[in-house]
Design an enzyme around this catalytic site. Structure first.
Site, PDB file in Angstrom:
ATOM      1  N   SER A 169       0.824  -1.204   0.000  1.00  0.00           N
ATOM      2  CA  SER A 169       0.000   0.000   0.000  1.00  0.00           C
ATOM      3  C   SER A 169       0.859   1.255   0.000  1.00  0.00           C
ATOM      4  CB  SER A 169      -0.908   0.002   1.233  1.00  0.00           C
ATOM      5  OG  SER A 169      -1.583   1.239   1.361  1.00  0.00           O
ATOM      6  N   TYR A 216      -2.301   5.249  -4.058  1.00  0.00           N
ATOM      7  CA  TYR A 216      -3.348   6.237  -3.791  1.00  0.00           C
ATOM      8  C   TYR A 216      -2.931   7.481  -4.560  1.00  0.00           C
ATOM      9  CZ  TYR A 216      -5.719   3.533  -0.192  1.00  0.00           C
ATOM     10  OH  TYR A 216      -6.443   2.585   0.476  1.00  0.00           O
ATOM     11  N   THR A 262      -5.824   2.440  -6.842  1.00  0.00           N
ATOM     12  CA  THR A 262      -7.114   2.407  -6.153  1.00  0.00           C
ATOM     13  C   THR A 262      -7.938   3.623  -6.544  1.00  0.00           C
ATOM     14  OG1 THR A 262      -6.249   1.137  -4.288  1.00  0.00           O
ATOM     15  CG2 THR A 262      -8.245   2.419  -3.897  1.00  0.00           C
ATOM     16  N   LYS A 266      -8.215  -0.659  -9.394  1.00  0.00           N
ATOM     17  CA  LYS A 266      -8.898  -1.354  -8.305  1.00  0.00           C
ATOM     18  C   LYS A 266     -10.108  -0.542  -7.856  1.00  0.00           C
ATOM     19  CE  LYS A 266      -7.937  -3.396  -3.749  1.00  0.00           C
ATOM     20  NZ  LYS A 266      -8.766  -2.558  -2.857  1.00  0.00           N
ATOM     21  N   HIS A 282     -13.703  -2.268  -1.937  1.00  0.00           N
ATOM     22  CA  HIS A 282     -12.817  -1.922  -0.812  1.00  0.00           C
ATOM     23  C   HIS A 282     -13.227  -2.669   0.456  1.00  0.00           C
ATOM     24  CE1 HIS A 282      -9.551   1.155  -0.346  1.00  0.00           C
ATOM     25  NE2 HIS A 282      -9.681   0.794   0.921  1.00  0.00           N
TER      26      HIS A 282
END
Length: 389
Positions: free
Chosen positions: A128, A152, A178, A260, A284
């Protein structure tokens, strides 16, 4: 000869002859309750919690449980091979560890422990952006193992560009972007504890070590962490992004790009039109849109729409080996596993994560064989029936 993941059960039984039993349950659905009893309400709520009243997380489970496997008999399943090719990568099974941020709230060894576990079992680890550990350190502990980077998408183009450059230099091969978190959702379990790790500088390691991020600060994060946190909050996500913006990512990343958070077939088609390589059908884990469609209910339509143009992956609700089977039958090429491995990490560090991976794949191997299949590629919609009850 391909590895039989199911042999893990005999390893457990043989250990039992000497009085040894597994440290963690082999029924992975029990891990959440065990974690709730052992860890504090803030960290557990952050991982286990969902948007609104939790209805979307329940819908994820219901969408999988409603589908029932229809086993076939007298098929040769003596030799099985779970290996697949996904995005041009040869994987030992149709599984990767999903990106989950701020893992230091669950265990002091955080992302490196989960990454080592994934590497030891040969499955990809998706790091992440919001990790507790800089990406370079995670790459270091993984050696040459397969690793993907989750982005992100920041408001600051220079920070995004820097993240992509660092990830490429660190050997991350696939970019997972994402899309479903341009804003944080209303999450009562976090709100009731007033618990957001980022406000304490947790989950910001990639940012605080990034030269482009640091260039936007008057003083380094080490000297003024509060100012650094505020800067992070201001650029973390961008609700103004639209489909044409994907061209920037394509320009600065020369490997596969997977989006995603896709649930609608039209969005999957737009991803293909934008030159993306894959999508993850995901809500999510129920953490973003309360009242959303269950991810497994969205999966077949997305797979039918773009399965011949894009790699279709799946997450949100995977807890068992039969869930993996069902996701493949509904059109996914592989699944991402999230909360269960995080619970394994919180309960037993790296060994806990390895236990979760081995249990899930052993159960999937057995489910595959007992349903009449020797490889994931032969699983399809005809292997499922809808439970009308």
């Amino acid at each position: 000869m391909a590895k039989h993941w199911a042999d893990f059960q005999y390893e457990i039984y043989l250990h039992g002859m000497t009085g040894r039993v597994p440290r963690l349950p082999t029924d992975l659905t029990r891990l959440e309750e065990l974690t709730e009893r052992r860890l504090g309400p803030g960290p557990v709520g952050y991982v286990a919690g969902s948007a609104g009243d939790g209805g979307t997380a329940r819908a994820n489970r219901a969408a999988l449980e409603r589908r029932r496997i229809v086993p076939r008999m007298l098929r040769d399943v003596h030799e099985r091979d779970l290996s697949v090719e996904v995005l041009g990568r040869a994987l030992p099974a149709p599984l990767a560890l999903a990106p989950v941020g701020v893992l230091s709230i669950m265990h002091p060894e955080a992302e490196p422990a989960a990454a080592r576990a994934a590497a030891a079992q040969g499955v990809p680890y998706i790091l992440s952006s919001a990790s507790s550990t800089p990406m370079e350190r995670v790459a270091e502990v993984m050696g040459n193992a397969e690793r993907w980077f989750q982005l992100y998408w920041s408001k600051d183009r220079e920070v995004t560009r820097s993240f992509l450059d660092r990830a490429k230099a660190s050997g991350f091969t696939v970019l997972v972007v994402t899309l479903d978190t341009p804003l944080l959702a209303w999450r009562p379990r976090d709100l009731d504890q007033a618990y957001l790790p980022f406000l304490h500088g947790v989950g910001t390691a990639n940012y605080f070590t990034d030269p482009a991020f640091r260039a936007g600060l008057a003083t380094p994060p080490e000297e003024d962490p509060n100012a650094a946190v505020l800067h992070f909050i201001g650029l973390f996500a961008d609700p103004g992004k639209t489909w044409p913006d994907l061209a920037f990512l394509r320009e600065h990343w020369d490997g596969p790009i997977v989006l995603k958070g896709v649930l609608h077939p039209d969005d999957a088609r737009l991803a293909a039109d934008a030159g993306m390589d894959g999508v993850v059908v995901s809500n999510h884990g129920g953490r973003q849109v309360a009242g959303s469609i269950g991810a497994a209910d969205a999966l077949p339509r997305v797979a039918r729409a773009v399965g011949d143009r894009l790699t279709v992956l799946f997450d949100s609700g995977i807890r068992t080996g039969d869930d993996v089977f069902k996701a493949l039958a509904l059109g996914a090429e592989a699944v991402l596993l999230g909360r269960p491995y995080v619970y394994g990490l919180g309960l037993d560090g790296q060994p806990g994560v390895e236990h979760v991976i081995r249990c899930l794949l052993a159960e999937f191997d057995l489910t595959l064989a007992l349903s009449g299949h020797a490889a994931p590629a032969t699983v399809g919609p005809g292997d499922l029936a809808e439970d009308e009850g």
